[in-house]
Enzyme design. Sequence first.
Site, short mmCIF file in Angstrom:
data_model
loop_
_atom_site.label_atom_id
_atom_site.label_comp_id
_atom_site.label_asym_id
_atom_site.label_seq_id
_atom_site.Cartn_x
_atom_site.Cartn_y
_atom_site.Cartn_z
N CYS A 102 -30.88 54.55 31.86
CA CYS A 102 -29.56 54.19 31.34
C CYS A 102 -29.01 52.90 31.92
O CYS A 102 -27.99 52.39 31.44
CB CYS A 102 -28.57 55.33 31.59
SG CYS A 102 -28.13 55.55 33.34
N CYS A 109 -30.93 52.93 37.46
CA CYS A 109 -31.71 53.90 36.71
C CYS A 109 -32.45 53.20 35.57
O CYS A 109 -31.83 52.48 34.78
CB CYS A 109 -30.78 54.98 36.15
SG CYS A 109 -31.59 56.11 34.98
N CYS A 127 -28.51 61.00 34.10
CA CYS A 127 -28.65 60.93 32.64
C CYS A 127 -29.93 61.63 32.19
O CYS A 127 -30.08 61.95 31.01
CB CYS A 127 -28.66 59.47 32.19
SG CYS A 127 -30.17 58.56 32.65
N HIS A 157 -35.49 69.35 51.01
CA HIS A 157 -34.28 68.56 50.75
C HIS A 157 -34.58 67.27 50.00
O HIS A 157 -33.70 66.40 49.92
CB HIS A 157 -33.55 68.26 52.06
CG HIS A 157 -32.94 69.46 52.69
ND1 HIS A 157 -32.53 69.49 54.01
CD2 HIS A 157 -32.67 70.69 52.19
CE1 HIS A 157 -32.04 70.70 54.29
NE2 HIS A 157 -32.11 71.43 53.20
N CYS A 183 -39.50 54.88 44.96
CA CYS A 183 -38.67 53.73 45.30
C CYS A 183 -39.56 52.52 45.58
O CYS A 183 -40.15 52.42 46.67
CB CYS A 183 -37.82 54.03 46.54
SG CYS A 183 -36.63 55.36 46.30
#
Length: 265
Positions: free
Chosen positions: A165, A162, A135, A123, A142
Amino acid sequence: MIEEAYDRAAELIAGADAVLVCAGAGMGVDSGLPDFRGTEGFWRAYPPYERLGLKFEEIADPVHFADDPALAWGFYGHRLGLYRATVPHEGFAVLRSWSARIFTSNVDGQFQKAGFTDVAEVHGSIHHAQCVEPCTDEIWECSFDVTVDPETMRATGELPSCPSCGGLARPNILMFGDWGWVPHRSQRQLDELTAWRRNQRRLVVVEIGAGTAVPTVRRQAELASAANGALIRINVREPEVRHGRGVSLPVGALEALTALARRTA
């Protein structure tokens, strides 16, 4: 009866060439992590959501990243901090001593924190992020922190973005009703696990804390052990093994693994 089950499980492990662990949320309970079992269990872990009348399936829904990003990142940001702070219990070390390979529905990264390198996270992982749109199919680790107001469980301040973008980022986790998840990281792990399994003749499967509500882990464990019936199911609430094809241990992860460690040392 339980002693006989332990003895049989230890025999299976001792006679195996390889160990596959299939782990659900119950694996982390002895580390202090909530398993979110049922709506009441979720609300006990996160009282603010009870006041809002939100169930786990509703908050773990990608639609909130579009409709209310602060609410969405409040939930996942809190979990990110929780999992970073959690210390894996001693049962993880037992599994490492068996050189176990891991298949898990957990997104908490606890197996990697305990030193495992061969982990298939079906998952996804809360420690990795992707674009909400997306995108691109890029997935990144992280490196950010998310500040969460504990009273409202809403994220405050700047939200993760992101790098491609500049739009909103989200965890690389398969959520409920999720059509935007980028799966290639998890798929690569699953492909590696499948290739490994093909080369194992005497495989024992140790299933830990995996219930029937989301049966992904149970299906994997039963499939992997179908040829020889070498399944050890560790589960406090749902320990039954179908057609006697395996060993049932109706106890928690740490208790079961500690007892098995003594018998396999």
